[in-house]
Design a protein around this motif. Structure first.
Motif, PDB file in Angstrom:
ATOM      1  N   VAL A  44      53.946  45.282 -27.908  1.00  0.00           N
ATOM      2  CA  VAL A  44      54.435  45.653 -29.424  1.00  0.00           C
ATOM      3  C   VAL A  44      55.209  46.902 -29.357  1.00  0.00           C
ATOM      4  CG1 VAL A  44      53.338  46.895 -31.325  1.00  0.00           C
ATOM      5  CG2 VAL A  44      52.227  44.957 -30.521  1.00  0.00           C
ATOM      6  N   THR A  45      55.225  47.846 -28.116  1.00  0.00           N
ATOM      7  CA  THR A  45      55.786  49.011 -28.228  1.00  0.00           C
ATOM      8  C   THR A  45      57.184  48.857 -27.509  1.00  0.00           C
ATOM      9  OG1 THR A  45      54.352  49.826 -26.283  1.00  0.00           O
ATOM     10  CG2 THR A  45      53.927  50.547 -28.679  1.00  0.00           C
ATOM     11  N   SER A  46      57.426  47.602 -27.120  1.00  0.00           N
ATOM     12  CA  SER A  46      58.696  47.516 -26.078  1.00  0.00           C
ATOM     13  C   SER A  46      58.371  48.064 -24.709  1.00  0.00           C
ATOM     14  CB  SER A  46      60.034  47.927 -26.842  1.00  0.00           C
ATOM     15  OG  SER A  46      60.251  47.291 -27.803  1.00  0.00           O
ATOM     16  N   GLY A  47      57.384  48.465 -24.422  1.00  0.00           N
ATOM     17  CA  GLY A  47      56.765  48.834 -22.888  1.00  0.00           C
ATOM     18  C   GLY A  47      57.030  50.290 -22.935  1.00  0.00           C
ATOM     19  N   CYS A  48      57.176  51.081 -24.125  1.00  0.00           N
ATOM     20  CA  CYS A  48      56.979  52.443 -24.275  1.00  0.00           C
ATOM     21  C   CYS A  48      55.680  53.187 -24.083  1.00  0.00           C
ATOM     22  CB  CYS A  48      57.683  53.081 -25.558  1.00  0.00           C
ATOM     23  SG  CYS A  48      59.429  52.760 -25.734  1.00  0.00           S
ATOM     24  N   PHE A  49      54.793  52.556 -24.535  1.00  0.00           N
ATOM     25  CA  PHE A  49      53.191  52.645 -24.377  1.00  0.00           C
ATOM     26  C   PHE A  49      52.848  51.711 -23.051  1.00  0.00           C
ATOM     27  CE2 PHE A  49      48.605  51.305 -24.369  1.00  0.00           C
ATOM     28  CZ  PHE A  49      48.196  52.575 -24.846  1.00  0.00           C
ATOM     29  N   ASN A  50      52.329  52.194 -21.758  1.00  0.00           N
ATOM     30  CA  ASN A  50      51.924  51.429 -20.622  1.00  0.00           C
ATOM     31  C   ASN A  50      51.108  52.273 -19.876  1.00  0.00           C
ATOM     32  OD1 ASN A  50      52.037  49.754 -18.676  1.00  0.00           O
ATOM     33  ND2 ASN A  50      54.131  49.386 -18.421  1.00  0.00           N
ATOM     34  N   PRO A  51      49.823  51.895 -19.977  1.00  0.00           N
ATOM     35  CA  PRO A  51      48.814  52.536 -19.200  1.00  0.00           C
ATOM     36  C   PRO A  51      48.992  52.143 -17.693  1.00  0.00           C
ATOM     37  CG  PRO A  51      47.861  51.690 -21.108  1.00  0.00           C
ATOM     38  CD  PRO A  51      49.222  51.007 -21.015  1.00  0.00           C
ATOM     39  N   LEU A  52      49.734  51.000 -17.335  1.00  0.00           N
ATOM     40  CA  LEU A  52      50.024  50.840 -15.851  1.00  0.00           C
ATOM     41  C   LEU A  52      51.167  51.833 -15.227  1.00  0.00           C
ATOM     42  CD1 LEU A  52      50.200  46.947 -16.394  1.00  0.00           C
ATOM     43  CD2 LEU A  52      48.410  48.099 -15.115  1.00  0.00           C
ATOM     44  N   ILE A  53      51.599  53.043 -15.902  1.00  0.00           N
ATOM     45  CA  ILE A  53      52.567  53.620 -15.302  1.00  0.00           C
ATOM     46  C   ILE A  53      51.915  54.636 -14.411  1.00  0.00           C
ATOM     47  CG2 ILE A  53      52.175  55.684 -16.980  1.00  0.00           C
ATOM     48  CD1 ILE A  53      54.930  56.101 -17.088  1.00  0.00           C
ATOM     49  N   GLU A  54      50.689  54.683 -13.934  1.00  0.00           N
ATOM     50  CA  GLU A  54      50.044  55.509 -13.000  1.00  0.00           C
ATOM     51  C   GLU A  54      50.913  55.584 -11.422  1.00  0.00           C
ATOM     52  OE1 GLU A  54      47.205  58.404 -11.787  1.00  0.00           O
ATOM     53  OE2 GLU A  54      47.962  57.574 -13.430  1.00  0.00           O
ATOM     54  N   PRO A  55      51.300  54.508 -10.926  1.00  0.00           N
ATOM     55  CA  PRO A  55      52.042  54.804  -9.711  1.00  0.00           C
ATOM     56  C   PRO A  55      53.308  55.762 -10.118  1.00  0.00           C
ATOM     57  CG  PRO A  55      51.389  52.552 -10.046  1.00  0.00           C
ATOM     58  CD  PRO A  55      51.045  53.207 -11.196  1.00  0.00           C
ATOM     59  N   VAL A  56      54.029  55.635 -11.200  1.00  0.00           N
ATOM     60  CA  VAL A  56      55.354  56.282 -11.538  1.00  0.00           C
ATOM     61  C   VAL A  56      54.945  57.882 -11.876  1.00  0.00           C
ATOM     62  CG1 VAL A  56      57.176  56.750 -13.011  1.00  0.00           C
ATOM     63  CG2 VAL A  56      56.366  54.410 -12.232  1.00  0.00           C
ATOM     64  N   ARG A  57      53.825  57.956 -12.531  1.00  0.00           N
ATOM     65  CA  ARG A  57      53.320  59.085 -12.970  1.00  0.00           C
ATOM     66  C   ARG A  57      52.848  59.989 -11.412  1.00  0.00           C
ATOM     67  NH1 ARG A  57      49.209  62.111 -13.034  1.00  0.00           N
ATOM     68  NH2 ARG A  57      47.914  60.489 -12.355  1.00  0.00           N
ATOM     69  N   VAL A  99      58.333  51.346  -7.073  1.00  0.00           N
ATOM     70  CA  VAL A  99      57.169  51.332  -7.837  1.00  0.00           C
ATOM     71  C   VAL A  99      57.185  50.960  -9.316  1.00  0.00           C
ATOM     72  CG1 VAL A  99      56.061  53.240  -6.526  1.00  0.00           C
ATOM     73  CG2 VAL A  99      57.287  53.877  -8.486  1.00  0.00           C
ATOM     74  N   LEU A 100      58.446  50.954 -10.149  1.00  0.00           N
ATOM     75  CA  LEU A 100      58.383  50.283 -11.225  1.00  0.00           C
ATOM     76  C   LEU A 100      57.871  49.015 -11.360  1.00  0.00           C
ATOM     77  CD1 LEU A 100      61.892  51.738 -12.606  1.00  0.00           C
ATOM     78  CD2 LEU A 100      59.777  51.986 -13.468  1.00  0.00           C
ATOM     79  N   PRO A 101      57.982  48.043 -10.460  1.00  0.00           N
ATOM     80  CA  PRO A 101      57.621  46.650 -10.809  1.00  0.00           C
ATOM     81  C   PRO A 101      56.037  46.938 -10.902  1.00  0.00           C
ATOM     82  CG  PRO A 101      59.180  46.675  -9.025  1.00  0.00           C
ATOM     83  CD  PRO A 101      58.882  47.891  -9.273  1.00  0.00           C
ATOM     84  N   LEU A 102      55.515  47.646 -10.222  1.00  0.00           N
ATOM     85  CA  LEU A 102      53.989  47.649 -10.399  1.00  0.00           C
ATOM     86  C   LEU A 102      53.544  48.060 -11.933  1.00  0.00           C
ATOM     87  CD1 LEU A 102      53.032  49.762  -7.317  1.00  0.00           C
ATOM     88  CD2 LEU A 102      53.217  47.187  -7.723  1.00  0.00           C
ATOM     89  N   CYS A 103      54.453  48.453 -12.789  1.00  0.00           N
ATOM     90  CA  CYS A 103      54.203  48.901 -14.199  1.00  0.00           C
ATOM     91  C   CYS A 103      54.291  47.648 -15.157  1.00  0.00           C
ATOM     92  CB  CYS A 103      55.043  50.045 -14.607  1.00  0.00           C
ATOM     93  SG  CYS A 103      54.962  51.430 -13.753  1.00  0.00           S
ATOM     94  N   SER A 104      54.768  46.559 -14.440  1.00  0.00           N
ATOM     95  CA  SER A 104      54.862  45.261 -15.580  1.00  0.00           C
ATOM     96  C   SER A 104      53.357  44.923 -15.802  1.00  0.00           C
ATOM     97  CB  SER A 104      55.601  44.428 -14.511  1.00  0.00           C
ATOM     98  OG  SER A 104      55.385  42.996 -15.050  1.00  0.00           O
ATOM     99  N   PRO A 105      53.585  44.455 -17.170  1.00  0.00           N
ATOM    100  CA  PRO A 105      52.202  43.959 -17.792  1.00  0.00           C
ATOM    101  C   PRO A 105      51.692  42.881 -16.995  1.00  0.00           C
ATOM    102  CG  PRO A 105      54.006  43.759 -19.179  1.00  0.00           C
ATOM    103  CD  PRO A 105      54.549  44.634 -18.313  1.00  0.00           C
ATOM    104  N   GLY A 106      52.518  42.123 -16.229  1.00  0.00           N
ATOM    105  CA  GLY A 106      52.364  40.803 -15.512  1.00  0.00           C
ATOM    106  C   GLY A 106      51.487  41.282 -14.367  1.00  0.00           C
ATOM    107  N   MET A 107      51.521  42.382 -13.925  1.00  0.00           N
ATOM    108  CA  MET A 107      50.475  42.917 -12.970  1.00  0.00           C
ATOM    109  C   MET A 107      48.939  43.144 -13.095  1.00  0.00           C
ATOM    110  SD  MET A 107      52.859  43.334 -10.611  1.00  0.00           S
ATOM    111  CE  MET A 107      51.788  43.774  -9.170  1.00  0.00           C
ATOM    112  N   LEU A 108      48.632  42.836 -14.581  1.00  0.00           N
ATOM    113  CA  LEU A 108      47.369  42.936 -14.995  1.00  0.00           C
ATOM    114  C   LEU A 108      46.799  41.624 -15.420  1.00  0.00           C
ATOM    115  CD1 LEU A 108      44.627  44.267 -16.042  1.00  0.00           C
ATOM    116  CD2 LEU A 108      46.058  44.860 -18.192  1.00  0.00           C
TER     117      LEU A 108
END
Length: 380
Positions: A102-115, A151-160
């Motif tokens: 819905v947010t085009s990836g701007c909201f993404n709780p999978l961002i932890e590795p990048v953070r 690490v960016l690929p780890l943020c893909s929703p497909g990883m969940l």
């Protein structure tokens, strides 16, 4: 520096503007790494206090990444294996995947590795220690392009992967998740609904001052007022207030720290503490804050983050069979450098214009102070 997962910075939190001269009672307690405020009219204060404390504590046990045995920690440490989780966690994870879209990836709780590459804790610690946001370089580094590409690929929703039928989930390939913001939105909603079941006539639940859920109207017949802070000004400065309708939820995301750190040695570079999950780089923030009001606290959390990081164009609301936008916010309030814009993404049965700039308050309405990161109830 904060990732997109926590309604960036959990501040500038709204301010609860409540007249305690009526029949309200209030309680506060620490939870979820912040403070929970509960203001209620009607019902048993003791019964509701115990019930809400138990509900929030249960959610914290399930969803905190700092708890060794939470569902989130077990997922993050399962090395890609399926993990049996609570049905409530399964439902939350399923919403995560939807809200990333819905947010085009701007909201993404999978961002932890990048953070973690940006070391936000180190940057904030240096700031708190007095090193100064513009000169502190010891605790923060800019990740290299190779590290980000890894690490960016780890943020893909497909990883969940989520399997609701078996109440299980898994994170693949070293992905990690932080449910902080969406968990607060869900908890505020459920605490509000719990108060209603226990006999509350009206209630306002605030978690971390940025996740708020409302029930009913105050005894005087007026709606709940929630003040919005100015994230780029002093703690006592606020932009105005919103009237929060019955069974509606609010989330505010803000860039209250601005450009946090200057990085050398090759050249001076100031970077924002809000990370854009799409690029892994500091977001190009155009607004100071974004507040979203809608019927679902989880959606409000995601949309306020999406609006802050990606702007209106980043929010792509799903549509129902009759063509109406599903879960449309009744109002959005965006505070930018040139003032405040308020309006509805889609005007529905509820009024879209519920924003009141501060100058609209009369002398009798004034005097509502805005405290620090945690809001406090002030008479209006």
């Amino acid at each position: 520096m904060t990732s997109s997962t926590s309604s960036p910075t959990d501040s500038p939190g709204p301010e609860l503007l409540v007249d305690l001269r009526d029949s309200s009672w209030r309680m506060s307690f620490p939870a979820m790494g912040t403070r929970v405020d509960l203001i209620v009219e009607g019902g048993s204060a003791r019964q509701m206090t115990e019930a809400v404390c138990e509900l929030v504590a249960r959610h914290e046990r399930l969803w905190s990444r700092f708890s060794a045995h939470s569902d989130v920690t077990r997922l993050n440490t399962a090395c890609g294996q399926w993990v049996d989780v609570d049905p409530a966690t399964c439902a939350l994870l399923a919403r995560v995947k939807d809200l990333i879209d819905v947010t085009s990836g701007c909201f993404n709780p999978l961002i932890e590795p990048v953070r973690q590459l940006w070391d936000p804790a180190g940057a904030l610690a240096a700031l708190v220690a007095g090193a100064g946001a513009a000169t502190s370089t010891e605790s923060a580094t800019t990740p290299g392009s190779d590290a980000l590409a890894e690490v960016l690929p780890l943020c893909s929703p497909g990883m969940l992967d989520v399997d609701p039928a078996a109440s299980r989930a898994r994170l693949k390939g070293g992905a990690r998740i932080d449910l902080g913001a969406i968990a607060k939105g869900a908890s505020a909603d459920q605490a509000r609904d719990l108060c209603a079941r226990l006999g509350a006539r009206a209630a306002l639940v605030s978690i971390g001052t940025s996740s708020i859920a409302a029930l009913g109207r105050r005894s005087a017949g007026t709606p709940w007022r929630v003040g919005i802070r100015d994230p780029r000004s002093s703690e006592s400065s606020w932009l105005g207030y919103v009237e929060l309708p019955d069974r509606m939820s609010l989330s505010t995301s803000g860039d209250n720290l601005g450009a946090l750190v200057e990085v050398a040695p090759d050249h001076a570079q100031r970077f924002n503490h809000v990370i854009d999950p799409r690029s892994g780089m500091p977001a190009r923030i155009l607004a100071r804050s974004a507040t979203v009001i809608c019927a679902d606290g989880m959606t409000a959390e995601a949309l306020s983050t999406g609006m802050l990081i990606g702007g209106r164009q980043a929010v792509v609301l799903p549509h129902t069979a009759d063509g109406d936008a599903a879960a449309s916010p009744s109002s959005i309030i965006v505070g930018g450098e040139r003032g405040v814009m308020a309006g509805g993404i889609r005007v529905d049965a509820r009024p879209a214009q519920i924003w009141h700039p501060r100058q609209e308050l009369s002398e009798s309405d004034g005097g509502a102070g805005v405290s620090g990161q945690n809001s406090s109830t002030s008479p209006t």
